[in-house]
Design a protein around this motif. Structure first.
Motif, PDB file in Angstrom:
ATOM      1  N   ASN A 156       0.859  -1.187   0.000  1.00 37.83           N
ATOM      2  CA  ASN A 156       0.000   0.000   0.000  1.00 37.83           C
ATOM      3  C   ASN A 156       0.894   1.236   0.000  1.00 37.83           C
ATOM      4  O   ASN A 156       1.287   1.724   1.065  1.00 37.83           O
ATOM      5  N   ALA A 171      -7.068  -2.060  10.380  1.00 34.70           N
ATOM      6  CA  ALA A 171      -7.297  -3.215   9.503  1.00 34.70           C
ATOM      7  C   ALA A 171      -8.293  -2.877   8.399  1.00 34.70           C
ATOM      8  O   ALA A 171      -8.093  -3.238   7.229  1.00 34.70           O
ATOM      9  N   TRP A 187      -6.690  -3.196   4.825  1.00 32.62           N
ATOM     10  CA  TRP A 187      -7.076  -4.517   4.306  1.00 32.62           C
ATOM     11  C   TRP A 187      -8.600  -4.627   4.363  1.00 32.62           C
ATOM     12  O   TRP A 187      -9.158  -5.411   5.144  1.00 32.62           O
ATOM     13  N   ARG A 225      -9.970  -8.308   3.368  1.00 31.60           N
ATOM     14  CA  ARG A 225      -9.299  -9.531   3.795  1.00 31.60           C
ATOM     15  C   ARG A 225      -8.696  -9.331   5.177  1.00 31.60           C
ATOM     16  O   ARG A 225      -8.620  -8.216   5.689  1.00 31.60           O
ATOM     17  N   SER A 226      -8.250 -10.432   5.731  1.00 32.56           N
ATOM     18  CA  SER A 226      -7.671 -10.374   7.066  1.00 32.56           C
ATOM     19  C   SER A 226      -6.265  -9.791   7.005  1.00 32.56           C
ATOM     20  O   SER A 226      -5.481 -10.106   6.106  1.00 32.56           O
ATOM     21  N   PRO A 227      -5.912  -8.964   7.974  1.00 35.83           N
ATOM     22  CA  PRO A 227      -4.548  -8.415   8.007  1.00 35.83           C
ATOM     23  C   PRO A 227      -3.528  -9.399   8.574  1.00 35.83           C
ATOM     24  O   PRO A 227      -2.324  -9.161   8.459  1.00 35.83           O
ATOM     25  N   ASN A 231       0.126 -10.289   7.238  1.00 35.29           N
ATOM     26  CA  ASN A 231       0.676  -9.204   6.420  1.00 35.29           C
ATOM     27  C   ASN A 231       1.748  -8.444   7.204  1.00 35.29           C
ATOM     28  O   ASN A 231       1.888  -8.601   8.429  1.00 35.29           O
TER      29      ASN A 231
END
Length: 813
Positions: free
Chosen positions: A517, A567, A571, A574-576, A579
């Motif tokens: 990001n 989060a 994201w 989706r789940s962080p 990451n």
């Protein structure tokens, strides 16, 4: 002059003959004027007066501006370049406003508010030390002996006010300093630190270099004193030229260097609240003036025959009007004397209830400004409420009043003037009542806000780590671990943890680069280093993943927990978990730093205040913080501890744990977390309490005004009412007639006041939470309360009308 003295003596005799009228009028004015004097004494030093330094209009601050808005302070190389190359200031100084320092003057650690400054600092203020000397260029040479200047209060409290203190050596944060000067009593530099305004106790020589200051980031202040006859516009032009030169070697620097008045920097966001209080208390005074005008109108109507006789023997209308205006001014100045006494009592109380979050850096006091305000306000008030009676006197019908009795009616339109004054009173009272209602509703909303963690049963403490404890993250982790081990072993303690800062208090914002990001570095992220057990101690639920544990050591893989808001932002679909995010170290280029893997998602909490939305928060284990970030955060913020358990055991346990770990490390802000929550609502409570008090006073004055008008109407129509009763008039109808008269006046005032209340949006919007200034429910409740008060005020005169004896009324006539 002779006529004026005669008018004054006659006015005083009249007041002595009517002690009841005089007492009511003077008390009403004393309340209205006293409230204005008290608020003016607080607001004037901030809004209207120059700062208490020689030629303070020449004092300025250089800050970053972006698209016309101030962003933050300067970076090290910017501040040093301006300091070295500027030609617009007769004196300037670089300032590091970090305020936490530990002083060892006689073996006992004391937390003081300290400030590092370059040698031109006291020249900017143009104030010399009372003892010794100020900093000079030699003090700023890197590697020379460290020097310090004491505040007068610190000199007295920690150095025994010794006159030979200059030359003494003491320690600050483990380093030796030599006293070179003591500032005069009452001197305050008015600099705002990370925790808001706090009076500085100690100034130390900065010895500025880019290498020693660059890790602080864009957080340095640069103060300057403009050269004589140099304007702000000229100074800004010079800064623009210097910034263009700087940009040639720093092409990515997009912010400009803006020059702003130091007065503007000091007042900051307080100005809106102060203008709001001045407007509110001014409305109370206008209502009081309307009441006194009504009293004087009624009284002058009773004196109509006297005025007619005076006119008949040669007094001009202007002469009669001047006599009435003199009487008004005498009343006004007597009221101002009472108001000054009221304000003298109220000002210390106002300072006592002012919350720390709304603390004003300039102390209110009695001075020439206050005296001029009292005199000017007394003159203004006397003219305002004396205008209507004086105008009424000019309209007297000489023949009619010489032929009729003293009860002859007033001049045409006098009743309409009294009614208009009541309508104006009610309108102003409703505006104040609506404002108070909005603040009460806002406070109720804030009280109901859940911060996302449990404050009950939690004790807090803070310390500013210095010396070896802040030299590395490993050292800081050893300190916090030692304190926490002792706390957890204490009977009655359920859980304990450490955190950067404290919940609901300001902590560090930092840039976090989320992998994948590229825009994430532009977001301001709330950064907190916490120990294992933090989320459990505050009962913060984990929304996903795991909590930190003892295995998250410096040698283990680097892990982080993010808030739900964080989060969702980075994201969203989706789940962080799994990451990564990179935290650059605070050094030029930002290429060094730490990569963290997200292992948990914590529920959002309102850690910056109940009225602030939960920030995007990035939590890291205290043991896995880089040395560079650890040094930065310890420089700016104290480290906090939260302990849950039995209340009686918590405070002693905290102090004992600190003493056992390092008795030279001072502990402060020991208290319940509930107190911090309560303090976070301080500004709303303070403004709500004052405006609520003004609204109550305004409502009482409006009720008295309605009562007075109707009571006068009943007295003036005694013969008519007596005849109506003799002819069989229904007493209930008489009550309805007079109460309806009062309600009609109130309704007209309410309609005007509603328009004024709807205009409060721009004035109140920034002070309210969860409530719009146009909230229909609040306005309806306020309107109902006002109409009820108006009805009750009208009821007694209406009931008195029904008790009139027809025979007595006709016989009296």
């Amino acid at each position: 002059m002779g006529n004026l003295l005669l008018d004054l003596r006659y006015s005083i005799r009249l007041l002595r003959r009517a002690p009841g009228f005089a007492a009511v009028a003077i008390l009403t004015l004393a309340l209205g004027l006293g409230a204005n004097i008290a608020i003016f004494s607080i607001a004037s030093p901030m809004l209207l007066q120059p700062l208490p330094f020689p030629h303070s209009e020449r004092m300025v601050e250089v800050v970053h501006y972006y698209h016309g808005a101030m962003q933050n302070g300067l970076k090290a190389d910017e501040a040093i370049q301006i300091d070295h190359l500027q030609q617009v200031f007769s004196a300037d100084a670089i300032v590091d406003v970090a305020s936490n320092a530990n002083l060892y003057a006689h073996g006992v650690p004391v937390k003081v508010n300290a400030m590092r400054v370059s040698h031109g600092f006291f020249g900017v203020y143009d104030v010399a030390p009372a003892l010794g000397r100020a900093f000079n260029a030699a003090d700023d040479v890197p590697g020379t002996g460290r020097t310090a200047v004491l505040s007068n209060a610190l000199w007295r409290s920690e150095f025994g006010a010794r006159p030979n203190v200059v030359g003494e050596t003491f320690q600050v944060d483990g380093a030796p300093y030599t006293v070179i000067g003591v500032m005069p009593a009452g001197f305050s530099d008015l600099e705002e630190g990370p925790g808001g305004f706090q009076a500085t106790s100690l100034w130390t020589a900065m010895q500025p270099t880019v290498a020693s200051l660059e890790e602080l980031g864009p957080n340095l202040d640069l103060l300057g004193r403009l050269r004589p006859r140099l304007s702000m516009a000229q100074a800004q032009s010079a800064m623009d030229v210097m910034k263009a030169d700087y940009n040639r070697s720093h092409p990515k620097s997009r912010m400009t260097w803006g020059v702003r008045s130091f007065h503007e920097a000091v007042v900051g966001d307080s100005s809106s609240a102060l203008w709001l209080l001045l407007a509110a208390v001014g409305m109370v005074l206008l209502i009081a003036c309307a009441n006194i005008a009504n009293l004087l109108l009624s009284r002058s109507t009773g004196r109509a025959r006297e005025m007619a006789i005076r006119a008949a023997v040669g007094a001009s209308q202007a002469r009669v009007a001047r006599q009435l205006l003199t009487e008004s001014l005498v009343l006004s100045f007597l009221g101002a004397a009472g108001g000054a006494l009221f304000a003298w009592v109220a000002i210390p109380w106002l300072h006592h209830i002012t919350p720390e979050t709304f603390a004003l850096p300039i102390t209110a006091g009695w001075n020439a400004w206050t005296l001029a305000f009292i005199i000017g306000l007394a003159l203004f008030t006397g003219v305002v409420f004396g205008f209507a009676p004086a105008l009424h006197a000019r309209k007297l019908d000489l023949q009619a009043h010489l032929k009729e009795s003293a009860a002859a009616a007033a001049a045409p339109g006098a009743g309409r003037v009294r009614g208009s004054l009541i309508v104006a009173e009610v309108a102003l009272a409703f505006v104040l009542l609506a404002a108070a209602g909005m603040f009460i509703a806002s406070l109720m909303k804030l009280d109901a806000v859940q911060p996302g963690f449990q404050t009950a049963g939690v004790m807090t403490a803070q310390t500013a780590l210095t010396g070896a404890w802040q030299a590395s993250d490993a050292a800081t982790t050893r300190f916090t671990g030692s304190v926490l081990d002792r706390l957890r072993a204490t009977p009655g303690v359920v859980a304990a943890a450490s955190i950067t800062g404290l919940p609901l208090l300001r902590a560090m914002n930092y840039s976090v680069e989320v992998t994948g990001n590229p825009d994430s570095g532009n977001y301001s992220i709330e950064w907190r280093a916490v120990s294992p057990g933090f989320f459990d101690t505050l009962r913060i639920p984990m929304a996903a993943g795991r909590d930190f544990n003892a295995g998250d050591s410096a040698a283990a893989p680097k892990v982080a927990i993010v808030s739900q808001g964080f989060a969702r932002q980075f994201w969203p679909r989706r789940s962080p978990l799994g990451n990564t995010a990179f935290l650059p170290d605070p050094v030029p280029g930002g290429k060094e730093g730490t990569m963290y893997q997200i292992v948990g998602v914590a529920s959002d909490i309102r850690e910056n205040g109940l009225d602030q939305a939960p920030p995007l928060t990035f939590y890291v284990p205290q043991a896995q913080t880089s040395d560079a970030i650890n040094a930065l955060v310890n420089h700016w913020f104290p480290i906090g501890f939260v302990v849950r358990g039995e209340a009686a055991a918590l405070a002693p346990a905290l102090r004992a744990a600190f003493a056992a770990t390092d008795s030279t490390q001072p502990v402060f802000n020991v208290g319940p977390l509930d107190a911090i929550r309560h303090a976070s609502l301080g500004q709303t409570r303070f403004l709500g309490a004052l405006i609520g008090g003004f609204a109550g006073l305004a409502l009482a004055l409006a009720a008295i005004g309605i009562y007075g008008v109707l009571a006068y109407s009943v007295a003036a129509r005694t013969r008519e009412i007596g005849i109506r009763i003799a002819l069989g008039a229904n007493r209930r109808q008489l009550v309805s007639q007079f109460t309806n008269s009062g309600l009609r006046l109130a309704a007209l005032g309410l309609a005007l006041g509603l328009a004024g209340a709807l205009a409060l949006h721009r004035l109140l919007g920034s002070f309210l939470y969860g409530v719009q200034p146009t909230d229909a429910r609040v306005l309806t409740l306020c309107a109902a309360a006002l109409l009820l008060v108006a009805y009750l005020a009208a009821l007694q005169p209406a009931w008195r009308a029904t008790r009139i004896d027809p025979l007595a009324a006709l016989r009296g006539e």
